[in-house]
Design a protein around this motif. Sequence first.
Motif, PDB file in Angstrom:
ATOM      1  N   SER A  28      -9.896  55.304  19.651  1.00  0.00           N
ATOM      2  CA  SER A  28      -9.748  56.667  19.113  1.00  0.00           C
ATOM      3  C   SER A  28     -10.340  57.674  20.073  1.00  0.00           C
ATOM      4  CB  SER A  28     -10.451  56.778  17.759  1.00  0.00           C
ATOM      5  OG  SER A  28      -9.955  55.808  16.891  1.00  0.00           O
ATOM      6  N   LEU A  29     -11.425  57.291  20.742  1.00  0.00           N
ATOM      7  CA  LEU A  29     -12.080  58.210  21.666  1.00  0.00           C
ATOM      8  C   LEU A  29     -11.267  58.401  22.934  1.00  0.00           C
ATOM      9  CD1 LEU A  29     -15.866  57.245  21.402  1.00  0.00           C
ATOM     10  CD2 LEU A  29     -14.737  59.357  20.651  1.00  0.00           C
ATOM     11  N   ILE A  30     -10.700  57.319  23.461  1.00  0.00           N
ATOM     12  CA  ILE A  30     -10.080  57.443  24.777  1.00  0.00           C
ATOM     13  C   ILE A  30      -8.592  57.776  24.724  1.00  0.00           C
ATOM     14  CG2 ILE A  30     -11.798  56.005  25.957  1.00  0.00           C
ATOM     15  CD1 ILE A  30      -9.906  53.694  25.812  1.00  0.00           C
ATOM     16  N   THR A  31      -7.994  57.816  23.545  1.00  0.00           N
ATOM     17  CA  THR A  31      -6.593  58.249  23.493  1.00  0.00           C
ATOM     18  C   THR A  31      -6.454  59.406  22.516  1.00  0.00           C
ATOM     19  OG1 THR A  31      -6.019  56.778  21.695  1.00  0.00           O
ATOM     20  CG2 THR A  31      -5.773  55.896  23.919  1.00  0.00           C
ATOM     21  N   ASP A  32      -5.321  60.081  22.598  1.00  0.00           N
ATOM     22  CA  ASP A  32      -5.149  61.289  21.789  1.00  0.00           C
ATOM     23  C   ASP A  32      -4.731  60.994  20.356  1.00  0.00           C
ATOM     24  OD1 ASP A  32      -5.705  62.591  24.094  1.00  0.00           O
ATOM     25  OD2 ASP A  32      -3.583  62.817  24.658  1.00  0.00           O
ATOM     26  N   HIS A  33      -3.822  60.032  20.214  1.00  0.00           N
ATOM     27  CA  HIS A  33      -3.195  59.889  18.901  1.00  0.00           C
ATOM     28  C   HIS A  33      -3.466  58.554  18.230  1.00  0.00           C
ATOM     29  CE1 HIS A  33      -1.014  63.507  19.837  1.00  0.00           C
ATOM     30  NE2 HIS A  33      -0.689  63.016  20.965  1.00  0.00           N
ATOM     31  N   PHE A  34      -4.436  57.786  18.776  1.00  0.00           N
ATOM     32  CA  PHE A  34      -4.605  56.449  18.224  1.00  0.00           C
ATOM     33  C   PHE A  34      -5.071  56.489  16.775  1.00  0.00           C
ATOM     34  CE2 PHE A  34      -6.858  52.579  17.205  1.00  0.00           C
ATOM     35  CZ  PHE A  34      -5.955  51.615  17.620  1.00  0.00           C
ATOM     36  N   PHE A  35      -6.071  57.357  16.513  1.00  0.00           N
ATOM     37  CA  PHE A  35      -6.632  57.388  15.162  1.00  0.00           C
ATOM     38  C   PHE A  35      -5.727  58.209  14.258  1.00  0.00           C
ATOM     39  CE2 PHE A  35      -9.660  58.319  11.773  1.00  0.00           C
ATOM     40  CZ  PHE A  35     -10.204  57.065  11.601  1.00  0.00           C
ATOM     41  N   SER A  36      -4.675  57.564  13.777  1.00  0.00           N
ATOM     42  CA  SER A  36      -3.726  58.293  12.935  1.00  0.00           C
ATOM     43  C   SER A  36      -3.075  57.326  11.959  1.00  0.00           C
ATOM     44  CB  SER A  36      -2.642  58.936  13.806  1.00  0.00           C
ATOM     45  OG  SER A  36      -1.904  57.917  14.444  1.00  0.00           O
ATOM     46  N   VAL A  37      -2.530  57.903  10.909  1.00  0.00           N
ATOM     47  CA  VAL A  37      -1.850  57.085   9.903  1.00  0.00           C
ATOM     48  C   VAL A  37      -0.707  56.319  10.550  1.00  0.00           C
ATOM     49  CG1 VAL A  37      -0.601  57.135   7.725  1.00  0.00           C
ATOM     50  CG2 VAL A  37      -2.458  58.756   8.134  1.00  0.00           C
ATOM     51  N   THR A  38      -0.025  56.987  11.492  1.00  0.00           N
ATOM     52  CA  THR A  38       1.114  56.345  12.151  1.00  0.00           C
ATOM     53  C   THR A  38       0.697  55.037  12.797  1.00  0.00           C
ATOM     54  OG1 THR A  38       1.523  58.607  12.817  1.00  0.00           O
ATOM     55  CG2 THR A  38       3.105  56.948  13.536  1.00  0.00           C
ATOM     56  N   THR A  39      -0.420  55.079  13.524  1.00  0.00           N
ATOM     57  CA  THR A  39      -0.880  53.872  14.202  1.00  0.00           C
ATOM     58  C   THR A  39      -1.101  52.753  13.203  1.00  0.00           C
ATOM     59  OG1 THR A  39      -1.969  55.192  15.863  1.00  0.00           O
ATOM     60  CG2 THR A  39      -2.664  52.903  15.678  1.00  0.00           C
ATOM     61  N   PHE A  40      -1.776  53.095  12.102  1.00  0.00           N
ATOM     62  CA  PHE A  40      -2.108  52.032  11.157  1.00  0.00           C
ATOM     63  C   PHE A  40      -0.866  51.539  10.439  1.00  0.00           C
ATOM     64  CE2 PHE A  40      -6.114  54.406  11.731  1.00  0.00           C
ATOM     65  CZ  PHE A  40      -6.726  53.418  12.479  1.00  0.00           C
ATOM     66  N   ARG A  41       0.083  52.453  10.215  1.00  0.00           N
ATOM     67  CA  ARG A  41       1.325  51.995   9.604  1.00  0.00           C
ATOM     68  C   ARG A  41       2.072  51.082  10.589  1.00  0.00           C
ATOM     69  NH1 ARG A  41       4.812  56.571   8.286  1.00  0.00           N
ATOM     70  NH2 ARG A  41       3.370  57.181   6.640  1.00  0.00           N
TER      71      ARG A  41
END
Lengths: 327, 319, 503
Positions: A35-48
Amino acid sequence: MNRTANSSARPLLRSFPTEYLGLTLALSALVGVFSLITDHFFSVTTFRTIANQIPSAVLVATAMTYLLVIAEIDLSVGSVLGFCSAVLGVAMTQWHWPLPLAVIGTIAAGLLCGAFNGLVSVHWRLPSFIVTLGMLEMARGAAHAVTRSQTQYIGSSVEAIAGTSICGLSLPFLLAMVIVVAAQLVLTRTVFGRYLVAIGTNAEAVRLSGIDPRPIKLAVFLLTGLLVALAAIIDTSRFQSANPNAGTGFELQAIAAAVIGGTSLMGGRGSVVPTLFGVLITAVLNTGLAAVGARDETKRLITGLVIIAAVILDQYRHRLGAKWKNS
Amino acid sequence: MLNRKVIYPTFVSTLATTLFFVAGCQRNDNSQSGTPGKPRVALVMKSLANEFFLTMESGARAHQKAHAAEYELLVNGIKDELDVSRQIDLVEQMIAQKVNAIVIAPADSKALVPVCKKAQQAGIVVVNIDNKFDDAVLGDSGLKLPFVGPDNRKGARAVGDLLAKKLKTGDQVAIVEGAPNAFNGLQRKAGFEDAMKAAGMNIVGSQSGYWETDKANPVVAAMLTEHPGLKALLCANDNMALGAVAALRAAGKQEQVLVVGYDGIGAVRQLLKEGNVLATADQHADQLAVFGIEYALEMLKTKSAPADRNTPVDVVSTP
Amino acid sequence: MNSGTPLLAIDRLCKAYAGPVLDGIAFDLLAGEVHALVGENGAGKSTLSKIVAGLVQPDEGTMTLRGQPYAPHNKNGAERQGVRMVMQELNLIGNLTVAESVLLGNLPHRWGWIDWRELRDRARGIFERVGLTDIDPGCFVKSLGVGRQQLVEIAAVLARPCDVLILDEPTAALTAPEIERLFVEIAKLKAAGTAILYISHRMEEIQRISDRISVLRDGRLIATRPAAELSLDEIVRMMVGRELGEAIHRESVTAGPVALRVEGLRRGDAVRDVSFETRRGEILGFAGLMGSGRTETMRALFGADRADGGEIFLCDEEKPVRIRSPRDAVRRGIALLTENRKEEGLLLPLPIRANITFLCLGQLSRAGGWIRAATELAEATRWGNALSVRCHSYEQRVDELSGGNQQKVMIAKWLFRNCDVLIFDEPTRGIDVGAKFEIYQLLADLAAQGKAVIVVSSDLKELMALCDRIAVMSAGRVAATFRRGEWTQDKIMTAALSGYLNQ
């Protein structure tokens, strides 16, 4: 005192915070780093996305956990997955079977492979390592034979399985979770589960207790065949196509997931929920590294290191837990 | 005193010798009874577990059947594309069998050079198909071999150019590469890059999908999340395009992101029709080996100097 | 050779494992003599010979070889000083050829390449010494029978020069002509001045070839006498000792109806023809020397190994029951508590609870096999308490318990299963004295409850204190059965040896 299926009467929920603390920490750490080193990792999309990807791996890793608990192994899961996928693809595109019938045929193919592995290794007392190594070749060959090595495009007729979602969660994901919970409960709370742990601990002692371990072992191989077939159906539905090379190297992923979850390769010790964590850790790692856009060699290096680190962490947790208990 | 330790090797070597002689006699018979001078061509294939190579092989077999009077064909392949040493063994066996020509799709663009040199020194015509030998290594060993096959870079460029027409300058695109050590994969990547750069696109990612659907899928899914503005995916083969399409479907981005592939396998034709894949490149797989064989036969006849020959690559797009 | 000065002298040798095994042994070996070592199982013969051969180090005491202090740290050390041993357990490597295994460690070679011709020639020469002219040096060790392997082993030891040779049960697997040839070879060595320490159960062999006999009992050297002065009876009396030790008090129980009858049970060479019966309320002991077939009989009876023949009857039934697997036996109410608790009995890393309830999970579970956790723990606690298993909690792992408590867990497990016939193989092996008496009391209580109890033990005193009847096995047969009051240690030992007298 440890997370083995046997050592505590009800480890599933009551002991969750302590039992799975190490794995939860490892998983959170990975999510945090990405989550820290990328822009969009920490998102609902990723977890879905991850939830969408893991069901097949979860099913196969669950089966592998059961096998490892009884001190057996199945190296053919990847090939059998390819074969089952091929059967489903050919049944639908070439033989024009309706979906339910094709699904039944696929499950039958998986059960057949499982039955072969189980019967041969139990009857001739061969190490399952060897038997399933043979099946690894045979099932891959069969996958290529039925598809004539051609990827079968099935299209939306098979989409119903992976495409259905309930409350925003896909059917395969829900199925995988139900199976994980059921498998965990069976392993820890039923007579069958107790027998599995006992066989993995000391098969000769079980035999001399008047319980024949052979049908139980066979049952686990059959269960593996079934779960691998379900995994194949899920993946085929997701890709809407059947590739005879599907599942190459899957066996090692499944073993890695089980081992990260603390399952012993020597038998007698293992649990399904931690294996789920193992699958999640590898999935997060893969997704994260792809999101970073890491070079291929870097990906492999880091994946290998994380597997080893997770196991070491688990060891430490055991020791710390023991210290804590004693003090 | 006889025992198993002595009998067994004796038995095996006797058996081997017998077989050898029988085989030798039969071959003599063949060459005497068969058309004298009817050339024997060996086709040494890469993976026989890959649809593309299988199509190539069956094309060659069909061609031989149609031209049975002109040449004999021996087809051999290896189990997967990584088994380089087995392929070297195969070439050596072909040299030992004294074939007239070897048409080879090398599993490794460098490691196979020495054994092919050996074949050429043994007076065998060697034609390189599919995967071009490394020029530097060829030059180093003083070997001249004709390459007959598609220009992967040019083909990929053509596919990319077609895609570029559907995009706006500055759009985000990503490439799904083949296995990182495959020469044709690198060529395709280079061709995609040529096209995208020429059209002024923004390449935001390029990662390996190991040629397979299930390996490409999670990679594409992650790229989609990380680059929400992505407009197109260029896949180095069609199987990976299938994985990309599945990822798009899962993310609900099928309308937003265009996909192109390469190879033109049967499965992707349906996707082209449905509009889920924009374009792919047809290398005429069934003709690839045939081109090589024909070239070898021509060389045998005319003893002409070897020169490379490019085979056609056609872009197939949504009808 | 002057046969007056000792070649090897041993003084005040002591060795203890769990308890003392050797206690202040002092004896000597003369050049050119055959010195026989006899004693009951566990008397310390093997430990003593292993100490001499350098395989085991003594705790106390000294050895002198040719007047020099002798304290080998390992087998090689002993061999360098000319002390060699033919092991009771074969020392050969099955996957090598006979020639290779005989000359292993000394293979003829040229720059690392084995010189096969030289190897075969040398091996053949070695075999001819023991009369093995028909053995092919190129065949694999495992392709030979046990007797021939034993001869090869002996040949291998004889091939190298030695001053002291230890033979531990060398004739156990040999046929009569092979034994004769071995004795000829022993005579030659003797004439050449080698000192031979000869260990055997076979009294007639000992009386025939030995010059002196030393008798060991309970780790002590009872006597060393010239062989000519000792009769068989005297040897036996010295082996068993005069006093019977303190008797374990046991109320005499009137034996009930027959619980189990075995007729003509056979399995391989170990169990040749075994018949016996046991009654409810009775403790039947099985005595015999090591290798007399007691454990094998029990395993065959229980279905752990498939019997070759024989019939088993339960209660007073006319028809024999079929027992082809432990599963069949357990269903018929027969339990076997194996001698290797850890390898074959317990699930060591699992909690005590799971071990005790393992056989009865069915009655602790709901439909579908769901175990009722509370009931399980309650039952495990009940049975554990009944046997006073000492532990922190019933969730404790079994491998954290002492041997005696592990044995109690085993017994609890089978009692919970409510078997009628309980077979205990070496129930007190590796258990400290205090726990032993607890186990004895348990066995007596079981009999009093009307169970049929069978106890296999190498401890004769234990059997004599505990049992109503003792069956003595010798060479795969029941040589004699004694009732309480009929037996003496002498009689039992004589019966135990009887099978080996005229083979």
